[in-house]
Design a protein around this motif. Structure first.
Motif, PDB file in Angstrom:
ATOM      1  N   SER A 110     -10.992  -2.125   9.807  1.00 11.96           N
ATOM      2  CA  SER A 110      -9.916  -1.585   8.960  1.00 11.96           C
ATOM      3  C   SER A 110      -8.997  -2.693   8.470  1.00 11.96           C
ATOM      4  CB  SER A 110      -9.116  -0.527   9.729  1.00 11.96           C
ATOM      5  OG  SER A 110      -8.482  -1.087  10.863  1.00 11.96           O
TER       6      SER A 110
ATOM      7  N   TRP B 171      -2.793   3.903   7.285  1.00  9.50           N
ATOM      8  CA  TRP B 171      -3.845   3.140   6.598  1.00  9.50           C
ATOM      9  C   TRP B 171      -5.223   3.495   7.163  1.00  9.50           C
ATOM     10  CZ3 TRP B 171      -5.433   0.647   2.565  1.00  9.50           C
ATOM     11  CH2 TRP B 171      -6.554  -0.174   2.645  1.00  9.50           C
TER      12      TRP B 171
ATOM     13  N   ALA C 273       0.824  -1.215   0.000  1.00 12.30           N
ATOM     14  CA  ALA C 273       0.000   0.000   0.000  1.00 12.30           C
ATOM     15  C   ALA C 273       0.852   1.256   0.000  1.00 12.30           C
ATOM     16  CB  ALA C 273      -0.929  -0.003   1.214  1.00 12.30           C
TER      17      ALA C 273
ATOM     18  N   LYS D 233      -9.000  -7.219   2.084  1.00 13.52           N
ATOM     19  CA  LYS D 233      -9.764  -7.275   0.834  1.00 13.52           C
ATOM     20  C   LYS D 233      -8.936  -6.776  -0.335  1.00 13.52           C
ATOM     21  CE  LYS D 233     -14.194  -5.922  -1.207  1.00 13.52           C
ATOM     22  NZ  LYS D 233     -15.487  -5.215  -0.986  1.00 13.52           N
ATOM     23  N   VAL D 234      -8.134  -5.752  -0.073  1.00 14.45           N
ATOM     24  CA  VAL D 234      -7.306  -5.166  -1.131  1.00 14.45           C
ATOM     25  C   VAL D 234      -6.070  -6.026  -1.405  1.00 14.45           C
ATOM     26  CG1 VAL D 234      -5.919  -3.164  -1.812  1.00 14.45           C
ATOM     27  CG2 VAL D 234      -8.079  -2.837  -0.610  1.00 14.45           C
ATOM     28  N   HIS D 235      -5.507  -6.641  -0.367  1.00 13.66           N
ATOM     29  CA  HIS D 235      -4.204  -7.290  -0.510  1.00 13.66           C
ATOM     30  C   HIS D 235      -4.233  -8.800  -0.259  1.00 13.66           C
ATOM     31  CE1 HIS D 235      -2.132  -3.539  -1.234  1.00 13.66           C
ATOM     32  NE2 HIS D 235      -2.829  -3.003  -0.239  1.00 13.66           N
TER      33      HIS D 235
ATOM     34  N   SER E 286      -6.430   6.733   5.803  1.00 18.64           N
ATOM     35  CA  SER E 286      -6.685   6.780   4.369  1.00 18.64           C
ATOM     36  C   SER E 286      -8.154   6.474   4.066  1.00 18.64           C
ATOM     37  CB  SER E 286      -5.792   5.774   3.634  1.00 18.64           C
ATOM     38  OG  SER E 286      -6.216   4.442   3.903  1.00 18.64           O
ATOM     39  N   LYS E 287      -8.589   6.912   2.914  1.00 18.40           N
ATOM     40  CA  LYS E 287      -9.976   6.658   2.504  1.00 18.40           C
ATOM     41  C   LYS E 287     -10.235   5.163   2.392  1.00 18.40           C
ATOM     42  CE  LYS E 287     -13.366   7.829  -1.067  1.00 18.40           C
ATOM     43  NZ  LYS E 287     -13.605   8.596  -2.330  1.00 18.40           N
ATOM     44  N   ALA E 288      -9.268   4.434   1.805  1.00 17.27           N
ATOM     45  CA  ALA E 288      -9.433   2.992   1.632  1.00 17.27           C
ATOM     46  C   ALA E 288      -9.498   2.261   2.970  1.00 17.27           C
ATOM     47  CB  ALA E 288      -8.292   2.426   0.795  1.00 17.27           C
ATOM     48  N   GLY E 289      -8.801   2.810   3.971  1.00 19.49           N
ATOM     49  CA  GLY E 289      -8.777   2.169   5.282  1.00 19.49           C
ATOM     50  C   GLY E 289      -9.945   2.545   6.170  1.00 19.49           C
TER      51      GLY E 289
ATOM     52  N   ARG F  96     -10.583  -4.370   5.561  1.00 17.58           N
ATOM     53  CA  ARG F  96     -10.423  -3.547   4.362  1.00 17.58           C
ATOM     54  C   ARG F  96      -9.048  -3.768   3.736  1.00 17.58           C
ATOM     55  NH1 ARG F  96     -13.430   1.362   3.628  1.00 17.58           N
ATOM     56  NH2 ARG F  96     -15.268   1.488   4.969  1.00 17.58           N
TER      57      ARG F  96
END
Length: 281
Positions: free
Chosen positions: A267, A245, A221, A273-275, A248-251, A270
């Motif tokens: 979090s 993280w 990230a 899900k991304v990684h 951040s918006k994604a977190g 989240r």
């Protein structure tokens, strides 16, 4: 207990990408999970661990009697020879040994052809060093410089597949590819490590295998330098990276005390899900 070749090779291959720890100067230090997780080899922590890695796989599958439970390649070769299960030809799922008498390094063959063996190895690196930093899959020559001294012949439930004419003379062979592993991380473990590890001595760990997954995700990230992403210690740099993280918006765009660097389940899910990891509990 019986030993399945497919299960054995795939449990080793599932560890590909795992890295040992680092010392206070950032150097790899041979501290890894396989020594303490293999009864009888706890003493080998901090030493070369290629043989320990292969023993760990057999122990995990309940087949200690079918594999040399040793941290020494030299003694492992002797074990196979005394059992009458050693050959100079590749063996599918079997260990290969490098060095003048097989003393330098060991890995396991998951495929071979006329010219090469395809391997999974612990305590090596991308260049194939005998003293490396993690678990890698590699291609090595069958003959000539850099080729093995010999191979062990495990008593697999599927039978023996080998290029040895006396053992069938199979020209090329491979095991089924492993299913993509489901990487699972405990939210409770990660939170506990984030609270405890910063207060430990440099490199101190609580749940290193799970923390390593989260550290790698933070590095991907762009929040944690890669040099600090493989030690399994959720230290102050990891806490700071995780706080970033959280903000951040994604977190989740958390603020204030909710972005303190201590992972919460939401979090962390989240990030997973991304990684590519699944959060439990």
């Amino acid at each position: 207990m019986p030993l399945s070749r497919t299960a054995y090779v795939n449990i080793l291959r599932s560890q590909t990408g795992y890295h040992e720890g680092r010392d206070k100067n950032g150097n790899w230090n041979n501290i890894q999970r396989f020594s303490p997780e293999t009864p009888g080899l706890e003493w080998s922590q901090g030493q070369a661990w290629c043989a320990t890695f292969t023993a760990w796989g057999a122990d995990e599958l309940g087949a200690r009697s079918l594999w040399p439970i040793t941290a020494s390649c030299y003694y492992a070769v002797d074990w196979w020879k005394k059992a009458g299960r050693f050959t100079e030809y590749p063996v599918l799922g079997g260990p290969f040994y490098l060095g003048k008498v097989g003393e330098d390094h060991v890995g396991v063959v998951y495929a071979y052809d006329d010219n090469s063996i395809y391997t999974v190895e612990g305590n090596t690196n991308a260049g194939g060093a005998f003293q490396g930093d993690g678990v890698y899959q590699r291609v090595r020559p069958r003959r000539g410089p850099g080729s093995p001294y010999g191979y062990g012949v495990p008593a697999f439930t599927e039978g023996t597949v080998s290029a040895d004419p006396k053992l069938g003379g199979t020209r090329t062979a491979s095991v089924p590819p492993p299913a993509p592993p489901e990487v699972r991380v405990s939210a409770a473990h990660i939170a506990a490590a984030a609270r405890r590890d910063p207060g430990l001595r440099q490199g101190g760990t609580t749940y290193p295998a799970e923390v390593n997954v989260v550290e790698v995700a933070l590095a991907r990230a762009g929040l944690l330098k890669d040099a600090y992403a493989h030690d399994g210690s959720f230290g102050s740099l990891s806490v700071s990276a995780y706080a970033a993280w959280q903000r951040s918006k994604a977190g989740g765009a958390y603020t204030g005390a909710d972005a303190d660097g201590i992972p919460g389940r939401t979090s962390l899910a989240r990030l997973g899900k991304v990684h590519g990891f699944t959060v439990i509990d």
